[in-house]
Scaffold this active site. Structure first.
Site, PDB file in Angstrom:
ATOM      1  CE  LYS A  13     124.361   1.752  67.206  1.00 40.50           C
ATOM      2  NZ  LYS A  13     123.848   1.151  65.961  1.00 40.50           N
ATOM      3  NE  ARG A  88     123.184  -3.908  70.310  1.00 39.09           N
ATOM      4  CZ  ARG A  88     124.282  -3.507  69.651  1.00 39.09           C
ATOM      5  NH1 ARG A  88     125.262  -2.913  70.297  1.00 39.09           N
ATOM      6  NH2 ARG A  88     124.394  -3.696  68.360  1.00 39.09           N
ATOM      7  NE  ARG A 127     129.830  -2.193  60.024  1.00 34.41           N
ATOM      8  CZ  ARG A 127     128.946  -2.075  61.025  1.00 34.41           C
ATOM      9  NH1 ARG A 127     128.834  -0.925  61.667  1.00 34.41           N
ATOM     10  NH2 ARG A 127     128.187  -3.088  61.367  1.00 34.41           N
ATOM     11  NE  ARG A 153     130.930  -5.582  63.118  1.00 34.98           N
ATOM     12  CZ  ARG A 153     130.041  -4.848  63.776  1.00 34.98           C
ATOM     13  NH1 ARG A 153     130.248  -3.546  63.927  1.00 34.98           N
ATOM     14  NH2 ARG A 153     128.957  -5.387  64.275  1.00 34.98           N
ATOM     15  NE  ARG A 164     124.828  -6.889  63.502  1.00 33.25           N
ATOM     16  CZ  ARG A 164     125.714  -6.353  62.665  1.00 33.25           C
ATOM     17  NH1 ARG A 164     126.166  -7.062  61.637  1.00 33.25           N
ATOM     18  NH2 ARG A 164     126.137  -5.137  62.842  1.00 33.25           N
TER      19      ARG A 164
HETATM   20  P1  ADP Z   1     126.711   1.596  63.516  1.00 30.05           P
HETATM   21  O1  ADP Z   1     127.859   1.913  64.443  1.00 30.05           O
HETATM   22  O2  ADP Z   1     125.455   2.321  63.877  1.00 30.05           O
HETATM   23  O3  ADP Z   1     126.473   0.114  63.331  1.00 30.05           O
HETATM   24  P2  ADP Z   1     128.530   2.612  61.432  1.00 30.05           P
HETATM   25  O4  ADP Z   1     128.929   3.963  61.942  1.00 30.05           O
HETATM   26  O5  ADP Z   1     129.539   1.531  61.542  1.00 30.05           O
HETATM   27  O6  ADP Z   1     127.109   2.154  62.083  1.00 30.05           O
HETATM   28  O7  ADP Z   1     128.054   2.792  59.922  1.00 30.05           O
HETATM   29  C1  ADP Z   1     127.648   1.653  59.144  1.00 30.05           C
HETATM   30  C2  ADP Z   1     128.160   1.811  57.714  1.00 30.05           C
HETATM   31  O8  ADP Z   1     127.451   2.877  57.074  1.00 30.05           O
HETATM   32  C3  ADP Z   1     129.652   2.141  57.619  1.00 30.05           C
HETATM   33  O9  ADP Z   1     130.196   1.492  56.490  1.00 30.05           O
HETATM   34  C4  ADP Z   1     129.663   3.666  57.442  1.00 30.05           C
HETATM   35  O10 ADP Z   1     130.799   4.096  56.700  1.00 30.05           O
HETATM   36  C5  ADP Z   1     128.372   3.899  56.672  1.00 30.05           C
HETATM   37  N1  ADP Z   1     127.724   5.188  56.997  1.00 30.05           N
HETATM   38  C6  ADP Z   1     127.714   5.830  58.189  1.00 30.05           C
HETATM   39  N2  ADP Z   1     127.009   6.979  58.102  1.00 30.05           N
HETATM   40  C7  ADP Z   1     126.551   7.052  56.826  1.00 30.05           C
HETATM   41  C8  ADP Z   1     125.746   8.003  56.077  1.00 30.05           C
HETATM   42  N3  ADP Z   1     125.271   9.118  56.656  1.00 30.05           N
HETATM   43  N4  ADP Z   1     125.489   7.731  54.779  1.00 30.05           N
HETATM   44  C9  ADP Z   1     125.956   6.595  54.200  1.00 30.05           C
HETATM   45  N5  ADP Z   1     126.710   5.674  54.823  1.00 30.05           N
HETATM   46  C10 ADP Z   1     127.008   5.901  56.116  1.00 30.05           C
HETATM   47  P1  AMP Z   2     127.874  -3.557  67.267  1.00 28.26           P
HETATM   48  O1  AMP Z   2     129.357  -3.405  67.089  1.00 28.26           O
HETATM   49  O2  AMP Z   2     127.287  -2.482  68.144  1.00 28.26           O
HETATM   50  O3  AMP Z   2     127.151  -3.696  65.939  1.00 28.26           O
HETATM   51  O4  AMP Z   2     127.626  -4.927  68.056  1.00 28.26           O
HETATM   52  C1  AMP Z   2     128.037  -6.167  67.505  1.00 28.26           C
HETATM   53  C2  AMP Z   2     127.508  -7.318  68.336  1.00 28.26           C
HETATM   54  O5  AMP Z   2     128.079  -7.282  69.660  1.00 28.26           O
HETATM   55  C3  AMP Z   2     125.999  -7.353  68.565  1.00 28.26           C
HETATM   56  O6  AMP Z   2     125.293  -7.959  67.479  1.00 28.26           O
HETATM   57  C4  AMP Z   2     125.914  -8.188  69.863  1.00 28.26           C
HETATM   58  O7  AMP Z   2     126.107  -9.564  69.598  1.00 28.26           O
HETATM   59  C5  AMP Z   2     127.128  -7.701  70.640  1.00 28.26           C
HETATM   60  N1  AMP Z   2     126.812  -6.517  71.478  1.00 28.26           N
HETATM   61  C6  AMP Z   2     127.312  -5.252  71.351  1.00 28.26           C
HETATM   62  N2  AMP Z   2     126.809  -4.435  72.287  1.00 28.26           N
HETATM   63  C7  AMP Z   2     125.947  -5.184  73.030  1.00 28.26           C
HETATM   64  C8  AMP Z   2     125.085  -4.898  74.128  1.00 28.26           C
HETATM   65  N3  AMP Z   2     124.990  -3.667  74.649  1.00 28.26           N
HETATM   66  N4  AMP Z   2     124.345  -5.925  74.630  1.00 28.26           N
HETATM   67  C9  AMP Z   2     124.424  -7.176  74.132  1.00 28.26           C
HETATM   68  N5  AMP Z   2     125.195  -7.497  73.080  1.00 28.26           N
HETATM   69  C10 AMP Z   2     125.956  -6.520  72.517  1.00 28.26           C
END
Ligand code: ADP
Ligand code: AMP
Length: 207
Positions: A13, A88, A127, A153, A164
């Protein structure tokens, strides 16, 4: 245009949101990023949010909506935004609808990025991000350029990821029914190269 990027943790995302920012000229609003920034500030609100994030649990709706609302009200989000990680819960979806309605707007599309559970763990534990720019990398799939110092992270550990993912299935996936009723949900396959997924999202949005 107001777009929600929806999907499990690690679906891509944030990665895809940043690409859409360039393409559509509207900002990304990531509640996760907003909460991490608040936590880093050391404020009492940030300390509370950090406790939920560290456990892989959702922060309470009231706090989340407060953090989100402040960001939505900023100047750059006047013409629309890309919502990443929000809403969410169904209560958050209802709050979003009310906030946008006040502005004469509504959610135009919910793009679900489908990624199987088997892919999630590797994506999240690999990541890394550049704290200076916020750019997100992956140690294997999208490695940082040489010389860029990246960090991991705190909640990207195997143990927290499992929680999660369970939280996503129990509390977040049901939100899709809310948007299905409105007929705004589109699904894209999130497995493939970053560029392939971007192309699928563009096609789904008609941009
Ligand atoms: P989200 O925001 O949904 O939690 P991220 O955009 O941070 O996900 O992506 C999670 C991890 O997967 C990151 O390390 C990113 O570089 C990697 N990633 C994102 N898209 C792809 C893809 N199409 N194929 C492989 N790895 C990906
Ligand atoms: P993310 O960066 O989207 O993976 O979110 C990391 C963490 O932030 C989640 O596991 C939750 O603890 C908190 N968080 C992010 N967005 C929300 C949301 N919309 N509602 C509740 N908790 C959230």
């Amino acid at each position: 245009m107001d777009i929600i990027l929806f999907g499990p943790p690690g679906a891509g995302k944030g990665t895809q949101a940043k690409r859409l920012v360039e393409l559509l000229g509207i900002p990304q609003i990531s509640t996760g990023d907003l909460m991490r920034a608040e936590a880093k500030s050391g404020s009492p609100l940030g300390e509370e949010l950090q406790r939920y994030m560290s456990r892989g649990e959702l922060a309470p709706d009231s706090l989340t909506i407060e953090v989100f609302k402040a960001r939505l009200g900023q100047e750059d989000a006047k013409g629309g935004a890309i919502f990443d990680g929000f809403p969410r819960t169904t209560a958050q979806a209802e709050a979003l609808e009310a906030l946008l309605a006040e502005l004469g707007r509504r959610v135009d599309k919910v793009v679900v990025i489908d990624v199987p559970d088997s892919e999630i763990l590797g994506r999240i534990t690999g990541r890394r991000s550049d704290p200076a720019t916020g750019q997100v990398y992956h140690i294997t799939y999208n490695p940082p350029p040489p010389g860029v110092e990246v960090v991991q992270r705190k909640d990207d550990t195997e143990e927290v990821v499992a929680h999660r993912l369970a939280t996503y299935k129990a509390q977040t996936e049901p939100v899709l029914a809310y948007y299905d009723k409105k007929g705004v949900v589109v699904r894209v396959d999130g497995v493939g190269s970053l560029d392939e997924v971007t192309e699928r999202i563009k096609a789904a949005l008609g941009v």
